[in-house]
Write an enzyme that holds these catalytic residues in place. Sequence first.
Site, short mmCIF file in Angstrom:
data_model
loop_
_atom_site.label_atom_id
_atom_site.label_comp_id
_atom_site.label_asym_id
_atom_site.label_seq_id
_atom_site.Cartn_x
_atom_site.Cartn_y
_atom_site.Cartn_z
N PRO A 29 111.91 56.50 17.70
CA PRO A 29 112.98 55.87 16.92
C PRO A 29 113.45 54.52 17.46
O PRO A 29 114.25 53.85 16.80
CB PRO A 29 114.11 56.91 17.01
CG PRO A 29 113.82 57.71 18.22
CD PRO A 29 112.35 57.73 18.39
N TYR B 173 121.28 48.26 22.07
CA TYR B 173 120.17 48.95 22.73
C TYR B 173 120.28 48.63 24.23
O TYR B 173 120.16 47.46 24.61
CB TYR B 173 118.83 48.44 22.21
CG TYR B 173 118.50 48.82 20.79
CD1 TYR B 173 119.01 48.10 19.70
CD2 TYR B 173 117.67 49.91 20.51
CE1 TYR B 173 118.69 48.45 18.39
CE2 TYR B 173 117.34 50.27 19.20
CZ TYR B 173 117.85 49.53 18.15
OH TYR B 173 117.54 49.88 16.86
N HIS C 213 123.72 44.25 8.63
CA HIS C 213 123.80 43.78 10.02
C HIS C 213 122.90 42.57 10.21
O HIS C 213 121.71 42.62 9.92
CB HIS C 213 123.34 44.89 10.98
CG HIS C 213 124.38 45.93 11.22
ND1 HIS C 213 124.45 46.68 12.36
CD2 HIS C 213 125.43 46.32 10.46
CE1 HIS C 213 125.48 47.51 12.29
NE2 HIS C 213 126.08 47.31 11.14
N LYS D 140 111.88 52.41 12.77
CA LYS D 140 110.85 52.15 11.77
C LYS D 140 110.41 53.36 10.95
O LYS D 140 109.68 53.20 9.97
CB LYS D 140 109.60 51.55 12.45
CG LYS D 140 109.80 50.13 12.95
CD LYS D 140 109.89 49.13 11.81
CE LYS D 140 110.32 47.77 12.23
NZ LYS D 140 111.53 47.28 11.56
N TYR E 112 111.86 43.51 13.76
CA TYR E 112 112.99 44.41 13.54
C TYR E 112 113.43 44.41 12.07
O TYR E 112 113.71 45.45 11.50
CB TYR E 112 114.16 44.02 14.45
CG TYR E 112 115.21 45.11 14.56
CD1 TYR E 112 115.08 46.14 15.48
CD2 TYR E 112 116.32 45.12 13.72
CE1 TYR E 112 116.02 47.16 15.56
CE2 TYR E 112 117.26 46.13 13.79
CZ TYR E 112 117.11 47.15 14.72
OH TYR E 112 118.04 48.17 14.79
C1 PHB Z 1 120.48 55.63 14.16
O1 PHB Z 1 121.50 55.10 13.71
O2 PHB Z 1 120.32 56.86 14.11
C2 PHB Z 1 119.44 54.79 14.78
C3 PHB Z 1 119.57 53.41 14.75
C4 PHB Z 1 118.62 52.62 15.34
C5 PHB Z 1 117.52 53.18 15.96
C6 PHB Z 1 117.37 54.56 15.97
C7 PHB Z 1 118.33 55.38 15.38
O3 PHB Z 1 116.60 52.39 16.55
#
Ligand code: PHB
Length: 390
Positions: A293, A201, A72, A297, A385
């Site tokens: 989450p 997000y 990505h 990280k 990130y």
């Molecule tokens: C996930 O795909 O479970 C996931 C992806 C990004 C995040 C947290 C969880 O920031």
Amino acid sequence: MRTQVVIVGSGPSGLLLGQLLATIGVATVILERVDRDHLLSRVRAGVLEQGTLELLDEAGAGARLKAEGLPHEGISLAFDDRLHRIDLAALTGGKHVMVYGQTEVTRDLVDQREAAGLTTIYQASHVEPHGFDGEAPYVTFEKDGVIKRIDCDFIAGCDGFHGICRASVPAGAIRTYERAYPFGWLGILAEVPPADHELIYANHPRGFALCSMRSARRSRYYVQCRLDDDIGDWSDGRFWDELRRRLPPEAAAKVVTGPSFEKSIAPLRSFVAEPLRFGRLFLVGDAAHIVPPTGAKGLNLAASDVRYLFWGLREFYRDKSPAGLEAYSGRALARVWKAVRFSWWMTMMLHRFPDTDDFAQRIQEAELDYLVHSQAASAALAENYVGLPY
Ligand code: PHB
Ligand code: APR
């Protein structure tokens, strides 16, 4: 029984450390509390930094990841009913992240360990580290009703947040820092194509939402929920409705719904224990720190600790120098705290808190608007990130 390094815990930290040590001929035994099937059924997050990929590759566990992982080059932030893309690659000189489930990382490492014929003792109970303040540490455990002992040079505490290793350190020798967040994440997995080809997000007055994925056919979605929410009250229908309400119309329209095959609520917490070394015992990964989450990280920080500890052990065994082991805690914690800061900041900016009134909502939106329109601010987000340098 004797080995060079006893690794307590067969999560990503313990497995990765074990495979790296195998590449330099250092013998390990892993002691794991649960059985193999249980270990391979846990669903966790799925975004890997480039540094994590490199380390998995160095450990010999990078082949499937390279073939099946989804690179990505950007993420989207959603607020005020619109999507704003952060071009990670353009802002970081070409870096990207890989979307690949932690469950699969664990499976690849277990396969690798088994292929190499290395010892993992599953369903080891009452594991206890001993003598790590001296020159001759050992670990005791119970297996099939028999108490056993393994003598070793070092003990790696890779046993997660609820493990025994951190709990075995004298209270006066350790300091902890903690922040609990007043909400949880309700997550589902469903066999449906993702709403977008990148992660979204979303900040919304009804609460945070995240669109993620495991493959082109499998989606992972989350919505912020109350900590005391009962999972039984969240039917799939309610989940999909809530998710779509929190996304901008263009993203909501692309959500494909279907039955969920995993659904759970997880609390969010920041936690750091210091130091990470107690004589011949080292804390690694979730045993030493937890991040919410939001910044993706957790697994990457585990890999970061493993890299520094591996360097230290390699220096010890190859060059007979303890310098890298002595530096482990300081080096690892410097990187840990930066990721703790980043995860906390993402969490604060994207969620609805009990005291998020209309003013606070507008402040969050202003921060997000600044972030997506300022090259400097976007670059700071992107740099964190994709993963800070080692
Ligand atoms: C996930 O795909 O479970 C996931 C992806 C990004 C995040 C947290 C969880 O920031
Ligand atoms: N004895 C033996 N094994 C134990 C004990 C114990 N007393 N306590 C816990 N374990 C095992 C657990 O069963 C688990 O398999 O230690 C392992 C720890 O694994 P993780 O919790 O996955 O921790 P870690 O390997 O550091 O991985 C960090 O996992 O939780 C996520 O977000 C986190 O992605 C990050 C990654």
